[in-house]
Enzyme design. Structure first.
Site, PDB file in Angstrom:
ATOM      1  N   HIS A  68      39.328  -5.655 -30.001  1.00 21.75           N
ATOM      2  CA  HIS A  68      39.179  -5.238 -28.684  1.00 21.75           C
ATOM      3  C   HIS A  68      38.847  -3.741 -28.304  1.00 21.75           C
ATOM      4  CE1 HIS A  68      39.309  -7.022 -24.194  1.00 21.75           C
ATOM      5  NE2 HIS A  68      38.644  -5.663 -24.523  1.00 21.75           N
ATOM      6  N   ASP A 312      42.116  -2.819 -26.780  1.00 23.16           N
ATOM      7  CA  ASP A 312      41.589  -2.425 -25.295  1.00 23.16           C
ATOM      8  C   ASP A 312      40.669  -1.094 -25.173  1.00 23.16           C
ATOM      9  OD1 ASP A 312      40.031  -3.085 -22.912  1.00 23.16           O
ATOM     10  OD2 ASP A 312      41.803  -3.220 -22.339  1.00 23.16           O
ATOM     11  N   GLY A 331      41.165   1.766 -17.626  1.00 23.97           N
ATOM     12  CA  GLY A 331      40.662   1.411 -18.857  1.00 23.97           C
ATOM     13  C   GLY A 331      41.044   2.685 -20.104  1.00 23.97           C
TER      14      GLY A 331
END
Lengths: 439, 318
Positions: A68, A312, A331
């Site tokens: 990811h 991520d 994020g």
């Protein structure tokens, strides 16, 4: 990725990783590793080669695999490029990353897949890409999965958002199963999450910020488990963040369904209390959750309910992270911190894993989920030389520089962690040497 | 206040008392024929309102002027946001002009805290998102104190849309810090998802709560809440939570009604109630100037010890 010699026709210099403790899916042992022409040529005592890499007292393991990664290219090159993100990955011990499709344009066709793969060829790690499930990630029409699968795409996702429509998700699962592909879901029911910017609870109430309930994630996990049962297709759950999600995935596994799951380092390290200073560095989707959720994520990794740790890694420029908390993009960076955070939080603090379990969750299990046969080991003769050398004893403090990333949205500044990547070997090439990127 | 006033959660009882005591002195100045003292002469206060609020802005600017500070209004509106100037650039621009205090209002929670990280001057929160509106809570406490002498042991009901209300969050914090017992009265949809941060009780029945209240504090009901599935209709809201003349009659004769303004007459407050002498709404507005003078004085003035001589200075000749 492969290392090429300076003079075509000459053999690349051989490389020996000396004195390490080899850890892979088959167990642990001491030994040197000889790499010739991008492959492991020998494993044993007292090997020699042209280049000697010191691994005395260190862990030698299959390179890490990130399921990811947001590389931001094409479209948001001011935040990250395939090159800078690839370098950050190499420094973090990764030899392969899986790029997410929420770029501009979206990775939803063979053309964009080709572009990303082409950019990836000059990166220091293997860059693979996911493809979008729906055209433009808009959740309305299936993207041409077969043409992307032909180029090697094995995982499809609308990451950044979940597929909201039940019927479309059912059809996508059925269609993907015919291609042998896996659908990965960012679980978030937008009708419950729209306009929210952090976890709904005590802290969102105190801070006066609109909160996203855990149920926004859990309802979609529940639906996709039902659809996995219905279709028999493979579902991979991305960045699980709540205790309820972990419990449901555990149930689906014991029922024998083909579900896998990942969790991100921030979801086993940070809680929603981090948002108290309104610093948007701590804004992420799914949001940082409660203490109980953080403990459940760690426990889920510990008992294997959650297969993989995936970063991520989501770069954003400082200007955008200086927007008011409710307006800033979600994020945080992860590639260079994930391994050390896992050792620190999961091995040392909560003791739910051993170092070898962390490596399983960061290398061979994600490699298996992504179908990357050249990654994840084992460290054995004939295998591609994708390796990481880790000084597990090294303690260091995370700084605000953002490392090799073009962005600096690091939520761990000042945190003391254990475990440092010394060397990364990708396709036989020493891409990180003594903690420095070689290119 | 540690150089800034960002949130009521930063204020302890001692700090609140100090502000309210200084506000008493400022109220005395405001009662003079020429309500102006030179306490902040040569100081510059900027009002930086990213979100329109004529009332709060005028109150702050009046307060600054009565202390002889120079006042600059920095127009932001939506245009500079559209032009892409960041809050940080705006702050740096303002500071380059040389200012001593920035009074900031923003529609997003937390912006004053961000501004304080970037600014060298004192930052005063004039309302941020759903989070905090410290001077409103201080003027409310001042108004209640002026009526009842103290908040200790008073029973205060805060009625309405607590979820979206910075006034409610700040009032809860200041009122409970001063010893009042606070009850939130609202449908469950208009309460914050967690009440863990505060020591409050909750009721969904205004009629049951009213006879026990010393202060009934009504929040403004935003019309768009219906479309968010938070209430079925304003009509139903008013039927359950609107303060009507009939309901006012069920309150103790000494009990008072407050509202931060602007009022939605006929929704959360009936016309007769708004006009009643039991409603302290205009007192709140008047006290707002004194409280904001106190806040600016404590942040920018020569210090609490110098207060006596400074405010006792003769009125300025005009």
């Amino acid at each position: 990725m492969s290392s090429t010699s300076a003079h075509p026709g000459d053999a690349a210099p051989s490389l020996v990783i000396r004195g390490g403790r080899i850890v892979d899916a088959t167990g642990e042992r001491s030994g040197d590793v000889l790499v010739v022409d991008g492959r492991i040529a020998e494993v044993g005592p007292d090997l020699s080669g042209d280049v000697v890499v010191d691994a005395d007292g260190a862990i030698v393991a299959p390179g890490l695999v990130d399921l990811h990664t947001h590389l931001r290219q094409p479209g948001r090159e001011e935040a990250e490029t395939v090159e800078t993100g690839g370098r950050a990955a190499a420094l973090g011990g990764y030899t392969a990353v899986l790029a997410m499709p929420n770029t501009t344009p979206t990775i939803d066709s063979a053309g964009v897949v080709r572009e990303v793969l082409a950019l990836g060829r000059s990166a220091p790690v293997d860059v693979h890409t996911t493809g979008a499930i729906t055209v433009g990630r808009e959740g309305e029409q299936l993207a041409p999965m077969a043409e992307m699968a032909e180029l090697g795409v094995r995982i499809f996702t609308d990451d950044g958002t979940g597929v909201q429509d039940d019927r479309l998700m059912r059809r996508a699962l059925e269609y993907a199963s015919g291609l042998g592909a896996t659908l990965a879901q960012h679980c978030e029911v937008t009708s419950l999450s729209e306009g929210t910017c952090m976890h709904e609870g005590e802290w969102s109430s105190r801070l006066g910020l609109p909160g996203q309930p855990a149920e926004a994630e859990e309802l979609m996990v529940m639906r996709d488990i039902a659809l996995a049962r219905m279709t028999g297709a493979k579902v991979h759950f991305q960045h699980l963040s709540t205790a309820g999600s972990v419990a449901m995935v555990a149930g689906a596994r014991s029922a024998g369904l083909a579900v896998t799951a990942e969790a991100a380092p921030h979801h086993f390290t940070l809680t929603d209390a981090s948002c108290a200073g309104y610093d948007a560095t701590f804004k992420v989707h799914p949001p940082l959750r409660s203490d109980g959720d953080v403990a459940a994520i760690a426990a889920g990794l510990g008992d294997g309910t959650i297969d993989a740790i995936a970063t991520d890694h989501a770069p954003h420029t400082p200007e955008t992270k200086e927007l008011p908390f409710d307006q800033a993009p979600p994020g945080m960076l992860g590639l260079e911190y994930a391994l050390a955070l896992a050792f620190t939080e999961l091995v040392d603090r909560t003791a739910v894993m051993r170092e070898s379990d962390v490596l399983a969750a960061m290398s061979w299990r994600p490699a298996a989920i992504a179908g990357l046969g050249d990654h994840g080991g084992p460290v054995a003769v004939g295998r591609a030389a994708n390796l990481v050398v880790i000084d597990a004893a090294a303690r260091w403090s995370i700084d605000s520089s953002g490392g090799a990333s073009r962005s600096r949205n690091v939520p761990y500044v000042g945190r003391e962690v254990r475990g440092r990547v010394l060397h990364t070997v990708c396709g036989g090439e020493l891409v990180v040497s003594d903690g420095e990127a070689t290119r | 206040m540690n150089g800034n006033l960002l949130s009521t959660s930063d204020l302890d009882r001692e700090g609140i008392d100090e502000i309210l005591e200084v506000a008493d002195r400022m109220a005395e100045i405001n009662s003079r024929r020429i309500p102006r003292v030179p306490a902040l002469r040569g100081r510059t206060v900027v009002s930086l309102f990213f979100e329109d609020s004529t009332r709060t802005r005028i109150s702050f600017e009046t307060a600054a002027k009565r202390l002889s500070a120079d006042v600059m209004g920095f127009s932001v509106g939506t245009s500079s946001v559209k032009k892409g100037e960041s809050v940080r650039d705006t702050i740096e621009t303002i500071e380059a002009m040389g200012v001593d205090a920035i009074v900031v209002r923003h529609g997003s929670s937390g912006v004053p805290e961000m501004v304080a990280r970037w600014a060298r001057s004192a930052v005063v929160n004039a309302g941020d998102g759903w989070h905090s509106h410290p001077t409103q809570a201080l003027l409310d406490a001042y108004t209640i104190r002026a009526r009842f002498g103290s908040l200790e042991g008073l029973r205060i009901g805060i009625v309405g849309d607590v979820l979206h209300s910075r006034v409610a969050r700040s009032d809860i914090e200041v009122f409970t810090e001063l010893g009042a017992r606070v009850t939130l009265v609202a449908p469950p949809t208009l309460l914050p998802p967690s009440l863990e941060p505060w020591e409050v009780s909750v009721s969904h029945d205004l009629d049951e709560v009213l006879p026990d209240l010393d202060v009934c504090y009504l929040l403004r009901m935003q019309r768009e809440r219906m479309t968010e599935a938070l209430i079925p209709s304003l009509r139903e809201y008013t039927a359950l939570y609107g303060l009507t003349a009939r309901r006012l009659a069920n309150m103790e004769p000494t009990a008072v009604v407050m509202h931060p303004g602007p009022m939605n007459r006929g929704v959360e407050i009936a016309d007769e109630v708004a006009e009643s002498p039991r409603a302290l709404v205009t007192d709140q507005v008047a006290n707002g100037v004194a409280v904001r003078m106190a806040v600016l004085y404590l942040l920018l003035g020569p210090g609490r010890d110098a207060l006596g001589p400074v405010v006792e200075l003769a009125e300025e000749a005009t």
